[in-house]
Design an enzyme around this catalytic site. Structure first.
Site, short mmCIF file in Angstrom:
data_model
loop_
_atom_site.label_atom_id
_atom_site.label_comp_id
_atom_site.label_asym_id
_atom_site.label_seq_id
_atom_site.Cartn_x
_atom_site.Cartn_y
_atom_site.Cartn_z
N ARG A 265 -48.07 -7.07 6.08
CA ARG A 265 -47.11 -6.10 5.55
C ARG A 265 -46.61 -6.51 4.17
O ARG A 265 -46.20 -7.64 3.97
CB ARG A 265 -45.92 -5.97 6.50
CG ARG A 265 -46.36 -5.50 7.88
CD ARG A 265 -45.19 -5.21 8.80
NE ARG A 265 -45.71 -4.79 10.10
CZ ARG A 265 -44.95 -4.44 11.14
NH1 ARG A 265 -43.63 -4.43 11.00
NH2 ARG A 265 -45.50 -4.08 12.27
N ARG A 280 -39.29 -12.29 8.26
CA ARG A 280 -39.96 -11.18 7.58
C ARG A 280 -41.11 -11.73 6.76
O ARG A 280 -40.98 -12.04 5.58
CB ARG A 280 -38.97 -10.43 6.69
CG ARG A 280 -39.41 -9.03 6.30
CD ARG A 280 -38.33 -8.28 5.55
NE ARG A 280 -37.17 -7.99 6.38
CZ ARG A 280 -37.10 -7.00 7.27
NH1 ARG A 280 -38.12 -6.17 7.39
NH2 ARG A 280 -36.04 -6.81 7.99
N GLU A 351 -33.81 -7.29 14.97
CA GLU A 351 -34.90 -6.69 15.74
C GLU A 351 -36.04 -7.68 15.99
O GLU A 351 -36.54 -8.32 15.07
CB GLU A 351 -35.45 -5.49 14.96
CG GLU A 351 -36.60 -4.81 15.67
CD GLU A 351 -37.32 -3.81 14.75
OE1 GLU A 351 -36.66 -3.28 13.83
OE2 GLU A 351 -38.51 -3.59 14.97
N SER A 354 -39.96 -3.27 19.12
CA SER A 354 -39.61 -1.86 19.01
C SER A 354 -40.50 -1.05 19.94
O SER A 354 -41.71 -1.23 19.95
CB SER A 354 -39.83 -1.45 17.56
OG SER A 354 -39.22 -0.23 17.31
N ARG A 394 -41.15 -13.72 15.51
CA ARG A 394 -39.75 -13.52 15.90
C ARG A 394 -39.44 -14.16 17.25
O ARG A 394 -38.33 -14.62 17.49
CB ARG A 394 -39.41 -12.03 15.86
CG ARG A 394 -39.43 -11.55 14.41
CD ARG A 394 -39.05 -10.13 14.20
NE ARG A 394 -39.06 -9.85 12.76
CZ ARG A 394 -38.79 -8.66 12.24
NH1 ARG A 394 -38.47 -7.65 13.03
NH2 ARG A 394 -38.83 -8.48 10.93
#
Length: 429
Positions: A265, A280, A351, A354, A394
RNA sequence: GCGGGGUUGCCCUAGCCUGGUAGGGGGCAGGCCUGCUAAGCCUGUGGUCCAUCGGGCCGCGCGGGUUCGAAUCCCGCACCCCGCGCCA
Protein backbone atom coordinates in the site's frame (compact mmCIF):
# COMPACT_ATOMS: atom_id res chain seq x y z
CA UNK A 1 -20.46 -2.87 -15.94
CA UNK A 2 -22.49 -1.15 -13.35
CA UNK A 3 -22.05 -0.66 -9.69
CA UNK A 4 -25.52 0.22 -8.70
CA UNK A 5 -28.37 -1.10 -10.74
CA UNK A 6 -29.20 1.63 -13.24
CA UNK A 7 -32.84 0.53 -13.31
CA UNK A 8 -33.06 1.00 -9.58
CA UNK A 9 -31.53 4.47 -9.94
CA UNK A 10 -34.07 5.38 -12.63
CA UNK A 11 -36.99 4.21 -10.58
CA UNK A 12 -35.85 5.25 -7.13
CA UNK A 13 -33.31 8.05 -7.37
CA UNK A 14 -34.44 9.19 -3.92
CA UNK A 15 -32.91 6.05 -2.37
CA UNK A 16 -29.54 6.80 -3.93
CA UNK A 17 -29.82 10.45 -2.94
CA UNK A 18 -30.56 9.58 0.65
CA UNK A 19 -27.62 7.18 0.66
CA UNK A 20 -25.25 9.87 -0.62
CA UNK A 21 -26.46 12.30 2.02
CA UNK A 22 -25.96 9.70 4.73
CA UNK A 23 -22.43 9.11 3.55
CA UNK A 24 -21.74 12.82 3.40
CA UNK A 25 -20.97 12.56 -0.33
CA UNK A 26 -22.73 15.83 -1.06
CA UNK A 27 -20.61 16.57 -4.11
CA UNK A 28 -21.87 13.38 -5.69
CA UNK A 29 -25.50 14.53 -5.63
CA UNK A 30 -24.79 16.62 -8.73
CA UNK A 31 -23.19 13.57 -10.33
CA UNK A 32 -26.36 11.64 -9.70
CA UNK A 33 -28.47 14.25 -11.48
CA UNK A 34 -26.01 14.19 -14.36
CA UNK A 35 -26.25 10.43 -14.47
CA UNK A 36 -30.02 10.49 -14.65
CA UNK A 37 -29.90 13.02 -17.48
CA UNK A 38 -27.23 11.10 -19.36
CA UNK A 39 -29.17 7.91 -18.97
CA UNK A 40 -32.34 9.48 -20.34
CA UNK A 41 -30.48 10.99 -23.29
CA UNK A 42 -28.70 7.69 -23.88
CA UNK A 43 -31.99 5.85 -24.19
CA UNK A 44 -33.37 8.43 -26.64
CA UNK A 45 -30.26 8.18 -28.78
CA UNK A 46 -30.24 4.42 -28.60
CA UNK A 47 -33.82 4.24 -29.83
CA UNK A 48 -32.89 6.46 -32.78
CA UNK A 49 -29.78 4.40 -33.55
CA UNK A 50 -31.82 1.22 -33.43
CA UNK A 51 -34.33 2.64 -35.91
CA UNK A 52 -31.50 3.49 -38.27
CA UNK A 53 -30.02 0.05 -37.94
CA UNK A 54 -33.43 -1.43 -38.63
CA UNK A 55 -33.60 0.65 -41.84
CA UNK A 56 -30.18 -0.57 -42.84
CA UNK A 57 -31.12 -4.17 -42.30
CA UNK A 58 -34.09 -3.75 -44.64
CA UNK A 59 -31.88 -2.18 -47.31
CA UNK A 60 -29.15 -4.82 -47.09
CA UNK A 61 -31.73 -7.59 -47.27
CA UNK A 62 -33.18 -5.90 -50.33
CA UNK A 63 -29.76 -5.81 -51.92
CA UNK A 64 -29.22 -9.49 -51.23
CA UNK A 65 -32.59 -10.38 -52.76
CA UNK A 66 -32.11 -8.17 -55.82
CA UNK A 67 -28.65 -9.59 -56.44
CA UNK A 68 -30.01 -13.09 -56.28
CA UNK A 69 -32.60 -12.14 -58.91
CA UNK A 70 -29.84 -10.63 -61.04
CA UNK A 71 -31.20 -7.12 -60.80
CA UNK A 72 -29.36 -3.82 -60.43
CA UNK A 73 -28.70 -2.55 -56.91
CA UNK A 74 -26.91 0.81 -57.36
CA UNK A 75 -29.82 2.75 -55.93
CA UNK A 76 -30.00 0.62 -52.77
CA UNK A 77 -26.27 0.72 -52.22
CA UNK A 78 -26.33 4.48 -52.36
CA UNK A 79 -29.15 4.48 -49.80
CA UNK A 80 -27.21 2.13 -47.58
CA UNK A 81 -24.12 4.26 -47.83
CA UNK A 82 -26.01 7.30 -46.59
CA UNK A 83 -27.58 5.31 -43.79
CA UNK A 84 -24.18 4.05 -42.73
CA UNK A 85 -22.92 7.60 -42.27
CA UNK A 86 -25.91 8.45 -40.11
CA UNK A 87 -25.55 5.28 -38.08
CA UNK A 88 -21.89 5.95 -37.40
CA UNK A 89 -22.61 9.43 -36.11
CA UNK A 90 -25.50 8.17 -34.07
CA UNK A 91 -23.55 5.30 -32.56
CA UNK A 92 -20.72 7.59 -31.60
CA UNK A 93 -23.15 9.68 -29.58
CA UNK A 94 -24.75 6.65 -27.99
CA UNK A 95 -21.35 5.39 -26.92
CA UNK A 96 -20.34 8.73 -25.53
CA UNK A 97 -23.43 9.07 -23.38
CA UNK A 98 -23.25 5.49 -22.22
CA UNK A 99 -19.59 5.90 -21.33
CA UNK A 100 -20.24 9.11 -19.43
CA UNK A 101 -23.15 7.54 -17.58
CA UNK A 102 -21.03 4.54 -16.76
CA UNK A 103 -18.14 6.66 -15.51
CA UNK A 104 -20.49 8.31 -13.04
CA UNK A 105 -22.02 5.00 -12.10
CA UNK A 106 -18.57 3.67 -11.25
CA UNK A 107 -18.08 6.52 -8.82
CA UNK A 108 -21.31 6.06 -6.87
CA UNK A 109 -20.95 4.22 -3.56
CA UNK A 110 -22.75 1.10 -2.44
CA UNK A 111 -26.05 1.44 -0.63
CA UNK A 112 -25.64 1.32 3.13
CA UNK A 113 -27.61 -1.17 5.15
CA UNK A 114 -30.45 0.33 7.20
CA UNK A 115 -28.78 -0.40 10.54
CA UNK A 116 -25.64 1.60 9.76
CA UNK A 117 -25.61 4.58 12.14
CA UNK A 118 -25.59 8.02 10.56
CA UNK A 119 -22.40 9.90 11.27
CA UNK A 120 -19.70 12.11 9.85
CA UNK A 121 -16.41 10.36 10.57
CA UNK A 122 -14.72 7.84 12.82
CA UNK A 123 -15.74 9.81 15.90
CA UNK A 124 -19.34 8.79 15.23
CA UNK A 125 -18.61 5.07 15.03
CA UNK A 126 -20.48 2.99 17.57
CA UNK A 127 -18.76 0.71 20.08
CA UNK A 128 -20.56 -2.62 20.12
CA UNK A 129 -18.52 -4.65 22.54
CA UNK A 130 -15.28 -5.00 24.41
CA UNK A 131 -13.34 -8.15 25.14
CA UNK A 132 -11.06 -8.28 28.18
CA UNK A 133 -9.87 -5.26 30.09
CA UNK A 134 -7.00 -3.13 28.88
CA UNK A 135 -3.69 -4.27 30.36
CA UNK A 136 -2.84 -2.60 33.63
CA UNK A 137 0.92 -2.15 33.72
CA UNK A 138 2.84 -1.32 36.88
CA UNK A 139 5.40 0.39 34.65
CA UNK A 140 5.18 2.78 31.73
CA UNK A 141 4.46 0.55 28.72
CA UNK A 142 6.68 0.92 25.68
CA UNK A 143 5.39 1.01 22.14
CA UNK A 144 6.03 -2.01 19.96
CA UNK A 145 8.85 -0.39 18.00
CA UNK A 146 10.81 0.25 21.19
CA UNK A 147 10.13 -3.28 22.35
CA UNK A 148 11.12 -4.85 19.04
CA UNK A 149 14.30 -2.83 18.89
CA UNK A 150 15.11 -3.78 22.46
CA UNK A 151 14.82 -7.40 21.38
CA UNK A 152 16.90 -6.73 18.24
CA UNK A 153 14.04 -7.99 16.06
CA UNK A 154 13.54 -5.10 13.68
CA UNK A 155 15.66 -2.82 11.50
CA UNK A 156 13.71 0.20 10.35
CA UNK A 157 16.75 2.27 9.39
CA UNK A 158 18.09 -0.21 6.87
CA UNK A 159 14.56 -0.79 5.63
CA UNK A 160 14.26 2.93 4.96
CA UNK A 161 17.74 3.03 3.43
CA UNK A 162 16.94 0.49 0.72
CA UNK A 163 13.22 1.03 0.15
CA UNK A 164 12.16 4.16 2.01
CA UNK A 165 10.11 4.97 5.08
CA UNK A 166 7.51 2.34 5.81
CA UNK A 167 9.66 -0.64 4.87
CA UNK A 168 11.34 -2.88 7.43
CA UNK A 169 13.63 -5.79 7.92
CA UNK A 170 12.02 -8.14 10.43
CA UNK A 171 14.69 -10.17 12.16
CA UNK A 172 14.85 -13.45 14.02
CA UNK A 173 11.92 -14.07 16.32
CA UNK A 174 9.81 -11.24 14.90
CA UNK A 175 10.01 -12.80 11.43
CA UNK A 176 9.20 -16.12 13.06
CA UNK A 177 6.27 -14.55 14.89
CA UNK A 178 4.96 -13.20 11.59
CA UNK A 179 5.04 -16.64 9.98
CA UNK A 180 3.59 -18.24 13.13
CA UNK A 181 0.63 -15.89 13.10
CA UNK A 182 -0.04 -16.66 9.47
CA UNK A 183 0.07 -20.39 10.09
CA UNK A 184 -2.01 -20.06 13.25
CA UNK A 185 -4.73 -18.12 11.42
CA UNK A 186 -4.64 -20.45 8.43
CA UNK A 187 -4.97 -23.59 10.58
CA UNK A 188 -7.87 -21.99 12.41
CA UNK A 189 -9.68 -21.16 9.15
CA UNK A 190 -8.98 -24.59 7.67
CA UNK A 191 -10.67 -26.16 10.68
CA UNK A 192 -13.69 -24.01 9.90
CA UNK A 193 -13.79 -25.48 6.41
CA UNK A 194 -12.37 -22.57 4.43
CA UNK A 195 -10.22 -23.27 1.36
CA UNK A 196 -6.71 -21.88 1.47
CA UNK A 197 -5.73 -19.70 -1.47
CA UNK A 198 -2.40 -18.14 -2.27
CA UNK A 199 -3.43 -15.61 -4.93
CA UNK A 200 -1.51 -13.62 -7.55
CA UNK A 201 0.30 -10.64 -6.03
CA UNK A 202 -0.59 -8.44 -8.98
CA UNK A 203 -3.81 -7.74 -10.83
CA UNK A 204 -4.69 -6.16 -14.15
CA UNK A 205 -6.58 -2.91 -14.09
CA UNK A 206 -9.87 -4.38 -15.28
CA UNK A 207 -10.40 -6.83 -12.43
CA UNK A 208 -9.03 -4.23 -10.05
CA UNK A 209 -11.66 -1.69 -11.03
CA UNK A 210 -14.23 -4.25 -10.07
CA UNK A 211 -13.11 -4.74 -6.51
CA UNK A 212 -12.24 -1.30 -5.31
CA UNK A 213 -12.79 2.43 -5.22
CA UNK A 214 -11.26 4.13 -8.27
CA UNK A 215 -9.48 6.58 -5.95
CA UNK A 216 -7.40 3.66 -4.68
CA UNK A 217 -5.47 3.66 -7.95
CA UNK A 218 -4.06 7.03 -6.85
CA UNK A 219 -3.77 6.49 -3.12
CA UNK A 220 -3.21 2.82 -2.49
CA UNK A 221 -1.93 0.58 -5.24
CA UNK A 222 1.57 0.46 -6.62
CA UNK A 223 1.61 0.20 -10.38
CA UNK A 224 4.17 -1.85 -12.27
CA UNK A 225 5.89 0.35 -14.81
CA UNK A 226 5.02 -0.34 -18.46
CA UNK A 227 2.72 -3.19 -17.50
CA UNK A 228 -1.00 -3.39 -16.97
CA UNK A 229 -0.37 -4.68 -13.45
CA UNK A 230 -0.94 -3.41 -9.92
CA UNK A 231 0.46 -4.82 -6.67
CA UNK A 232 -2.40 -6.11 -4.55
CA UNK A 233 -3.33 -4.08 -1.49
CA UNK A 234 -4.90 -7.15 0.12
CA UNK A 235 -5.66 -10.70 -0.95
CA UNK A 236 -9.32 -9.68 -0.78
CA UNK A 237 -8.82 -8.18 -4.23
CA UNK A 238 -7.52 -11.19 -6.17
CA UNK A 239 -9.93 -13.41 -4.24
CA UNK A 240 -12.90 -11.25 -5.23
CA UNK A 241 -11.72 -11.08 -8.84
CA UNK A 242 -11.12 -14.82 -9.02
CA UNK A 243 -14.55 -15.58 -10.49
CA UNK A 244 -14.84 -12.49 -12.69
CA UNK A 245 -17.26 -13.03 -15.60
CA UNK A 246 -18.35 -16.39 -14.25
CA UNK A 247 -21.69 -17.86 -13.30
CA UNK A 248 -21.52 -19.90 -10.11
CA UNK A 249 -23.82 -22.78 -9.33
CA UNK A 250 -25.93 -22.09 -6.27
CA UNK A 251 -25.38 -25.57 -4.85
CA UNK A 252 -21.65 -24.75 -4.75
CA UNK A 253 -22.29 -21.64 -2.64
CA UNK A 254 -21.22 -20.33 -0.28
CA UNK A 255 -17.60 -20.45 -1.41
CA UNK A 256 -15.52 -19.83 1.68
CA UNK A 257 -11.91 -18.88 1.12
CA UNK A 258 -8.96 -18.00 3.27
CA UNK A 259 -6.30 -16.03 1.41
CA UNK A 260 -2.74 -15.44 2.46
CA UNK A 261 -0.52 -12.86 0.85
CA UNK A 262 1.73 -9.91 1.27
CA UNK A 263 -0.12 -6.63 0.90
CA UNK A 264 1.30 -3.48 -0.66
CA UNK A 265 0.00 0.00 0.00
CA UNK A 266 1.24 3.42 -0.96
CA UNK A 267 -0.59 5.04 1.95
CA UNK A 268 -0.84 8.36 0.17
CA UNK A 269 -2.67 10.79 2.42
CA UNK A 270 -1.61 9.16 5.68
CA UNK A 271 -0.74 12.60 7.05
CA UNK A 272 -1.70 12.94 10.66
CA UNK A 273 -2.38 9.24 11.01
CA UNK A 274 -0.44 6.95 13.31
CA UNK A 275 2.44 5.72 11.20
CA UNK A 276 4.82 4.36 13.79
CA UNK A 277 6.57 1.04 13.29
CA UNK A 278 4.48 -1.89 12.16
CA UNK A 279 1.17 -0.06 12.27
CA UNK A 280 1.12 1.47 8.81
CA UNK A 281 3.62 -0.26 6.55
CA UNK A 282 3.94 -0.21 2.79
CA UNK A 283 4.23 -3.98 2.88
CA UNK A 284 2.74 -6.44 5.34
CA UNK A 285 1.28 -9.92 5.48
CA UNK A 286 -2.34 -10.79 5.95
CA UNK A 287 -4.59 -13.79 6.23
CA UNK A 288 -8.00 -12.89 4.87
CA UNK A 289 -11.44 -14.48 5.00
CA UNK A 290 -13.60 -14.17 1.91
CA UNK A 291 -17.05 -15.50 1.00
CA UNK A 292 -19.12 -15.63 -2.18
CA UNK A 293 -22.74 -16.41 -1.36
CA UNK A 294 -26.36 -16.07 -2.52
CA UNK A 295 -27.85 -12.66 -1.58
CA UNK A 296 -30.13 -14.08 1.09
CA UNK A 297 -27.21 -15.53 3.08
CA UNK A 298 -24.80 -12.62 3.22
CA UNK A 299 -25.92 -10.97 6.45
CA UNK A 300 -25.77 -14.22 8.37
CA UNK A 301 -22.31 -15.00 6.96
CA UNK A 302 -21.11 -11.49 7.70
CA UNK A 303 -21.72 -12.26 11.38
CA UNK A 304 -19.97 -15.62 11.00
CA UNK A 305 -16.83 -13.91 9.74
CA UNK A 306 -17.01 -11.55 12.68
CA UNK A 307 -17.09 -14.47 15.10
CA UNK A 308 -14.08 -16.05 13.39
CA UNK A 309 -11.98 -12.91 13.65
CA UNK A 310 -12.89 -12.33 17.28
CA UNK A 311 -12.03 -15.92 18.18
CA UNK A 312 -8.56 -15.41 16.76
CA UNK A 313 -7.92 -12.35 18.91
CA UNK A 314 -9.32 -14.12 21.94
CA UNK A 315 -6.89 -16.98 21.38
CA UNK A 316 -4.09 -14.42 21.26
CA UNK A 317 -5.29 -12.97 24.55
CA UNK A 318 -5.51 -9.51 23.04
CA UNK A 319 -7.88 -6.88 24.38
CA UNK A 320 -10.06 -5.40 21.63
CA UNK A 321 -13.21 -3.48 20.87
CA UNK A 322 -15.72 -4.15 18.11
CA UNK A 323 -16.88 -1.03 16.35
CA UNK A 324 -19.71 -0.52 13.88
CA UNK A 325 -18.63 2.07 11.35
CA UNK A 326 -20.97 5.00 10.85
CA UNK A 327 -22.26 6.05 7.43
CA UNK A 328 -19.52 8.63 6.86
CA UNK A 329 -16.70 6.23 7.70
CA UNK A 330 -17.97 3.25 5.71
CA UNK A 331 -16.03 2.70 2.49
CA UNK A 332 -17.57 3.23 -0.89
CA UNK A 333 -17.65 -0.47 -1.75
CA UNK A 334 -19.13 -1.58 1.57
CA UNK A 335 -22.73 -1.76 2.76
CA UNK A 336 -21.79 -2.33 6.39
CA UNK A 337 -18.49 -2.68 8.20
CA UNK A 338 -17.34 -3.81 11.61
CA UNK A 339 -13.82 -3.00 12.73
CA UNK A 340 -11.86 -4.76 15.42
CA UNK A 341 -9.85 -2.12 17.24
CA UNK A 342 -6.96 -3.13 19.44
CA UNK A 343 -5.70 -1.33 22.48
CA UNK A 344 -2.24 0.14 22.06
CA UNK A 345 0.30 1.21 24.66
CA UNK A 346 -0.53 4.90 24.30
CA UNK A 347 -4.08 4.06 25.39
CA UNK A 348 -5.57 4.58 21.93
CA UNK A 349 -7.61 1.91 20.14
CA UNK A 350 -6.65 1.42 16.52
CA UNK A 351 -8.01 -0.73 13.73
CA UNK A 352 -6.56 -4.22 13.45
CA UNK A 353 -9.07 -5.67 11.02
CA UNK A 354 -12.19 -4.88 9.11
CA UNK A 355 -15.24 -6.98 8.26
CA UNK A 356 -17.44 -5.85 5.39
CA UNK A 357 -20.43 -7.05 3.49
CA UNK A 358 -20.10 -5.60 0.00
CA UNK A 359 -23.47 -7.06 -1.01
CA UNK A 360 -23.65 -7.19 -4.82
CA UNK A 361 -21.40 -4.18 -5.42
CA UNK A 362 -18.19 -6.04 -6.25
CA UNK A 363 -20.06 -8.87 -7.94
CA UNK A 364 -21.90 -6.44 -10.21
CA UNK A 365 -18.70 -4.70 -11.22
CA UNK A 366 -16.91 -8.02 -11.71
CA UNK A 367 -19.93 -9.67 -13.32
CA UNK A 368 -20.05 -12.62 -10.95
CA UNK A 369 -23.49 -14.20 -11.08
CA UNK A 370 -25.09 -17.42 -9.91
CA UNK A 371 -27.66 -19.84 -11.27
CA UNK A 372 -30.14 -21.90 -9.30
CA UNK A 373 -29.54 -25.13 -11.21
CA UNK A 374 -27.25 -26.50 -13.88
CA UNK A 375 -28.51 -25.52 -17.33
CA UNK A 376 -30.57 -22.60 -16.15
CA UNK A 377 -29.98 -18.98 -16.99
CA UNK A 378 -28.18 -16.84 -14.39
CA UNK A 379 -30.45 -15.61 -11.62
CA UNK A 380 -28.55 -12.61 -10.24
CA UNK A 381 -25.36 -11.36 -8.70
CA UNK A 382 -23.71 -13.07 -5.75
CA UNK A 383 -22.83 -11.20 -2.59
CA UNK A 384 -19.24 -10.88 -1.40
CA UNK A 385 -18.06 -10.53 2.17
CA UNK A 386 -14.51 -10.02 3.32
CA UNK A 387 -12.86 -9.87 6.69
CA UNK A 388 -9.36 -9.72 7.93
CA UNK A 389 -8.51 -12.89 9.79
CA UNK A 390 -5.15 -11.57 10.94
CA UNK A 391 -3.00 -8.78 9.57
CA UNK A 392 0.23 -10.05 11.06
CA UNK A 393 1.78 -6.59 11.45
CA UNK A 394 -1.03 -5.37 13.66
CA UNK A 395 -1.45 -8.67 15.47
CA UNK A 396 2.26 -8.61 16.24
CA UNK A 397 2.23 -5.10 17.59
CA UNK A 398 -0.77 -5.89 19.78
CA UNK A 399 1.07 -8.90 21.19
CA UNK A 400 4.22 -6.88 21.80
CA UNK A 401 2.41 -3.98 23.41
CA UNK A 402 -0.18 -5.92 25.40
CA UNK A 403 1.99 -8.84 26.52
CA UNK A 404 5.13 -6.86 27.31
CA UNK A 405 6.89 -7.22 30.64
CA UNK A 406 8.75 -4.66 32.71
CA UNK A 407 12.12 -6.12 31.70
CA UNK A 408 11.43 -5.61 28.00
CA UNK A 409 10.53 -9.25 27.38
CA UNK A 410 7.27 -10.39 25.77
CA UNK A 411 5.13 -13.41 26.65
CA UNK A 412 4.09 -15.40 23.57
CA UNK A 413 0.39 -16.37 23.61
CA UNK A 414 -0.06 -20.09 24.29
CA UNK A 415 -1.81 -20.63 20.99
CA UNK A 416 1.33 -19.54 19.14
CA UNK A 417 3.98 -21.41 21.09
CA UNK A 418 3.80 -24.56 18.99
CA UNK A 419 4.31 -22.46 15.86
CA UNK A 420 7.25 -20.66 17.55
CA UNK A 421 9.36 -23.77 18.00
CA UNK A 422 8.33 -23.88 21.64
CA UNK A 423 9.43 -20.33 22.42
CA UNK A 424 7.23 -19.03 25.24
CA UNK A 425 8.87 -15.71 25.82
CA UNK A 426 10.89 -13.23 23.79
CA UNK A 427 13.79 -12.22 25.98
CA UNK A 428 16.30 -9.40 25.54
CA UNK A 429 19.19 -11.72 26.36
C1' G B 1 10.25 -14.28 -26.31
C1' C B 2 9.32 -17.23 -31.28
C1' G B 3 6.16 -20.46 -34.43
C1' G B 4 1.53 -23.14 -35.14
C1' G B 5 -3.60 -24.18 -33.56
C1' G B 6 -7.75 -22.27 -30.94
C1' U B 7 -11.82 -18.77 -28.24
C1' U B 8 -19.56 -19.21 -31.23
C1' G B 9 -25.60 -18.40 -26.75
C1' C B 10 -26.36 -22.02 -19.98
C1' C B 11 -22.85 -26.29 -22.07
C1' C B 12 -20.82 -28.85 -26.57
C1' U B 13 -20.48 -28.06 -31.66
C1' A B 14 -21.31 -26.48 -37.30
C1' G B 15 -20.62 -22.11 -40.09
C1' C B 16 -15.06 -18.81 -41.53
C1' C B 17 -11.54 -20.66 -47.23
C1' U B 18 -15.82 -18.27 -51.11
C1' G B 19 -19.28 -11.83 -46.59
C1' G B 20 -25.99 -11.86 -47.35
C1' U B 21 -31.65 -13.77 -41.35
C1' A B 22 -26.13 -18.21 -36.40
C1' G B 23 -27.73 -24.28 -37.81
C1' G B 24 -27.47 -28.89 -34.90
C1' G B 25 -27.03 -31.60 -30.23
C1' G B 26 -27.25 -31.49 -24.87
C1' G B 27 -29.01 -29.23 -20.37
C1' C B 28 -32.78 -26.49 -18.13
C1' A B 29 -37.98 -24.54 -18.12
C1' G B 30 -42.99 -24.90 -19.66
C1' G B 31 -46.69 -27.58 -22.46
C1' C B 32 -48.80 -32.00 -25.08
C1' C B 33 -49.37 -37.23 -25.49
C1' U B 34 -49.06 -41.53 -22.75
C1' G B 35 -46.72 -46.03 -21.30
C1' C B 36 -44.25 -52.24 -23.72
C1' U B 37 -38.16 -53.27 -19.71
C1' A B 38 -37.33 -46.85 -24.41
C1' A B 39 -39.82 -42.58 -24.35
C1' G B 40 -41.80 -39.24 -27.89
C1' C B 41 -43.48 -34.44 -29.68
C1' C B 42 -44.06 -28.93 -29.40
C1' U B 43 -42.44 -24.21 -27.52
C1' G B 44 -38.96 -21.38 -24.99
C1' U B 45 -33.85 -20.20 -23.35
C1' G B 46 -28.68 -14.04 -22.81
C1' G B 47 -28.59 -8.50 -22.57
C1' U B 48 -31.10 -4.17 -23.67
C1' C B 49 -34.55 -0.29 -25.64
C1' C B 50 -39.52 1.49 -26.84
C1' A B 51 -44.42 -0.06 -25.75
C1' U B 52 -51.06 -1.45 -24.16
C1' C B 53 -50.96 -6.00 -27.54
C1' G B 54 -46.36 -6.20 -29.44
C1' G B 55 -41.98 -4.64 -31.89
C1' G B 56 -36.83 -3.39 -32.38
C1' C B 57 -31.64 -3.52 -31.49
C1' C B 58 -27.34 -5.86 -29.59
C1' G B 59 -24.73 -10.43 -28.53
C1' C B 60 -19.78 -15.41 -32.27
C1' G B 61 -12.87 -13.61 -26.68
C1' C B 62 -11.97 -7.77 -26.36
C1' G B 63 -11.08 -3.18 -29.25
C1' G B 64 -10.64 -0.85 -33.99
C1' G B 65 -11.03 -0.97 -39.56
C1' U B 66 -12.93 -2.34 -44.65
C1' U B 67 -18.03 -2.92 -46.79
C1' C B 68 -24.68 -1.35 -48.75
C1' G B 69 -23.92 -5.60 -45.42
C1' A B 70 -18.87 -8.93 -41.05
C1' A B 71 -19.07 -14.82 -36.73
C1' U B 72 -16.79 -14.76 -41.77
C1' C B 73 -11.96 -10.19 -44.61
C1' C B 74 -7.86 -6.71 -42.38
C1' C B 75 -5.13 -4.55 -37.92
C1' G B 76 -4.12 -4.44 -32.54
C1' C B 77 -4.75 -6.84 -27.71
C1' A B 78 -6.02 -10.75 -24.10
C1' C B 79 -6.46 -15.74 -22.80
C1' C B 80 -6.11 -21.30 -23.72
C1' C B 81 -3.54 -25.67 -26.20
C1' C B 82 0.99 -27.77 -28.77
C1' G B 83 6.16 -27.20 -29.91
C1' C B 84 10.81 -24.31 -29.35
C1' G B 85 13.68 -20.88 -26.37
C1' C B 86 14.78 -18.77 -21.54
C1' C B 87 14.35 -19.44 -16.35
C1' A B 88 13.85 -20.24 -9.76
Amino acid sequence: MTLLDIKMIREHPEIVKKNLKMRGDIEKLQMLDDLINHDRRWRELLTRANELRHERRKVTNEIAALKKAGKRVEHQIEKGRKLEVEINASEKLVKRYRQEANDILMKLPNLLREDVPVGKDENDNVDLKVWKKPPNFSFKPRNHLEIAKGLDMIDDERGAKVAGHGFFYLKGNLALLDLSLQRFAIDFMLKKGYTLIEPPSMLRRKPYEGVTDLADFENVMYKIENEDLYMIATSEHPLAAMFMNEVLLKSNLPIKLVGVSSCFRKEVGAHGKYTRGLFRMHQFNKVEQFIFCPPEDSWRLHEELQQNAEELYKKLGVHYKVVLLCSGDTGMVQAKTYDINIWMADGVYREAGSNSNCTDYQARRLNIRYREKEGQAPKGFVHTINNTALATSRAMLSILEQHQQSDGSVIIPKALVKYMDGIEKLDPH
